[in-house]
Enzyme design. Sequence first.
Site, PDB file in Angstrom:
ATOM      1  N   SER A   1       0.825  -1.203   0.000  1.00  0.00           N
ATOM      2  CA  SER A   1       0.000   0.000   0.000  1.00  0.00           C
ATOM      3  C   SER A   1       0.861   1.255   0.000  1.00  0.00           C
ATOM      4  O   SER A   1       1.928   1.292   0.598  1.00  0.00           O
ATOM      5  CB  SER A   1      -0.914   0.022   1.226  1.00  0.00           C
ATOM      6  OG  SER A   1      -1.676   1.207   1.253  1.00  0.00           O
TER       7      SER A   1
ATOM      8  N   LYS B   1      -4.693  -6.681   3.196  1.00  0.00           N
ATOM      9  CA  LYS B   1      -4.642  -5.548   2.263  1.00  0.00           C
ATOM     10  C   LYS B   1      -6.035  -5.213   1.734  1.00  0.00           C
ATOM     11  O   LYS B   1      -6.377  -4.027   1.561  1.00  0.00           O
ATOM     12  CB  LYS B   1      -3.702  -5.877   1.095  1.00  0.00           C
ATOM     13  CG  LYS B   1      -3.634  -4.809  -0.016  1.00  0.00           C
ATOM     14  CD  LYS B   1      -3.227  -3.443   0.517  1.00  0.00           C
ATOM     15  CE  LYS B   1      -2.774  -2.499  -0.592  1.00  0.00           C
ATOM     16  NZ  LYS B   1      -3.750  -2.281  -1.653  1.00  0.00           N
TER      17      LYS B   1
ATOM     18  N   HIS C   1      -7.726  -3.316   4.423  1.00  0.00           N
ATOM     19  CA  HIS C   1      -7.137  -1.972   4.399  1.00  0.00           C
ATOM     20  C   HIS C   1      -7.848  -1.109   3.360  1.00  0.00           C
ATOM     21  O   HIS C   1      -8.239   0.030   3.626  1.00  0.00           O
ATOM     22  CB  HIS C   1      -5.645  -2.073   4.085  1.00  0.00           C
ATOM     23  CG  HIS C   1      -5.003  -0.777   3.667  1.00  0.00           C
ATOM     24  ND1 HIS C   1      -5.169  -0.240   2.398  1.00  0.00           N
ATOM     25  CD2 HIS C   1      -4.195   0.088   4.328  1.00  0.00           C
ATOM     26  CE1 HIS C   1      -4.507   0.894   2.315  1.00  0.00           C
ATOM     27  NE2 HIS C   1      -3.898   1.114   3.466  1.00  0.00           N
ATOM     28  N   ASN C   2      -8.025  -1.655   2.165  1.00  0.00           N
ATOM     29  CA  ASN C   2      -8.649  -0.885   1.092  1.00  0.00           C
ATOM     30  C   ASN C   2     -10.124  -0.616   1.376  1.00  0.00           C
ATOM     31  O   ASN C   2     -10.649   0.441   1.010  1.00  0.00           O
ATOM     32  CB  ASN C   2      -8.489  -1.612  -0.243  1.00  0.00           C
ATOM     33  CG  ASN C   2      -7.079  -1.494  -0.796  1.00  0.00           C
ATOM     34  OD1 ASN C   2      -6.126  -1.287  -0.054  1.00  0.00           O
ATOM     35  ND2 ASN C   2      -6.940  -1.648  -2.095  1.00  0.00           N
TER      36      ASN C   2
ATOM     37  N   GLU D   1     -10.189   2.196   3.641  1.00  0.00           N
ATOM     38  CA  GLU D   1      -9.848   3.370   2.816  1.00  0.00           C
ATOM     39  C   GLU D   1     -11.088   3.926   2.119  1.00  0.00           C
ATOM     40  O   GLU D   1     -11.302   5.143   2.082  1.00  0.00           O
ATOM     41  CB  GLU D   1      -8.790   2.961   1.794  1.00  0.00           C
ATOM     42  CG  GLU D   1      -8.357   4.015   0.817  1.00  0.00           C
ATOM     43  CD  GLU D   1      -7.408   3.446  -0.225  1.00  0.00           C
ATOM     44  OE1 GLU D   1      -7.678   3.633  -1.427  1.00  0.00           O
ATOM     45  OE2 GLU D   1      -6.414   2.794   0.162  1.00  0.00           O
TER      46      GLU D   1
END
Length: 482
Positions: free
Chosen positions: A131, A185, A188-189, A192
């Site tokens: 990232s 990940k 995480h996105n 986001e």
Amino acid sequence: MSEAQANIGVIGMAVMGSNLARNLASREGNTVAIFNRSAEKTRAVTAEFPDAGFVASETIEEFAASLQKPRTAIIMVQAGRATDAVITQLTEVFEPGDIIVDGGNALFTDTIRREAAVRATGINFVGAGISGGEEGALLGPSIMPGGSAEAWETLGPILKSIAAVVDGEPCVTHVGTDGAGHFVKMIHNGIEYADMQLIAEAYDLIRRGTGKTPAEIADIFAEWNTGDLESYLIEITAEVLKQIDPQTGAPLVDVILDQAGSKGTGVWTVQTALDLGIPVSGIAEAVFARSLSSKPAQRAAASVLPGPDGDFVVADADAFVEDVRLALYASKVIAYSQGFDAIVAGAEQYGWDIKKGEIAKIWRGGCIIRARFLNRITEAYAENPALVALVTAPFFVDVMTSTQAAWRRVVVAAAEAGIPSPAFSSSLAYYDGLRAERLPAALVQGQRDFFGAHTYKRVDQDGTFHTLWSGDRSEIQAVDSH
């Protein structure tokens, strides 16, 4: 070309791949082999960055021969078939003990499949979430690798050499086996997505309620970035809002078409959370908001629909801006709490030993959602690794105590003014649902039993029950009392 010159290789010389290769080459002890399906691209990168000392190859066989054993190669190509094609090529020229790393945004279930297939050849396969975008790849990303402990022994020092560093600690950790890295990940996105939507709603409410210009709101965000809300996304929001379009002289944000794109990781997060039975309502509403924004025909047709009468103008602009700040903080905490709930559920489902505090720690630098209060998340899980919901940690209880009144005022104001605030309002609804002593789900279970004999449990007896519904004098049957 002499053989075995490089300790690490990168395949795929588009911007992300070439930047990652340059980052690797800039660190002491690394010599980087590079390869691209198009030899012209490889030559162009080598010519553009002669000081990087790249070991360039024009065939996959040359690339493999240029790597020291155990060979380690990071794939930075388009997710999907292109990744599978490169993996197949590498398994034909690599040997047992070598390491293939997929550094793209792969769906974690694809990574689980690929890891199992590659492991059968004796080669290690690592799915690594990376990232930070193009800048992070070049200067220091947050890295979330999965894979075997054996692969981590070789790969760990290399990844630590290029990761972002916060408080002397590199923002990389061995997340877990097979698809764990890409799973984290993905979450995480998803966070986001929620974070960006919440910030956009805060901007929209302030602009419509106070009449401030984008440049004036940029100053507000810049001020927020010096306090509890300090984060990369708040920082760049201020930069975006003060940008002037050189062609029209108007604020750039007013020139950009209001249709947001998506590359799929937010959707994957919501789909996966649904499969795991985890409510990620803030993330889901952020995904849906992008979908709605990209339906211009429906939005145009809806212009006939009625809304509130009169303009939305707040009486005290400064007080309203402060309320929005507090609502944003509270909603952001909910987004992270829901994200970590999904990580916990995924770890249980797939047998991963994911250290939640370590994940928060590696998100402090390099990545898109890096923020000041990630330190607080690390501390919360250090104090109580078995924390059932992040928002219930003492620090975040205090945050909710100080923000929830303002949060409610903002959601009420948005609803009365007819201003969409799906992430703010859904986050508040989740918060209230979480803390409710009793939910109307009891009625839902009664309905399900009525039309489908789905059974229910009771508050006063153990076991499972079904009602033979026949008006006021229904008969209750114990289905399973064990």
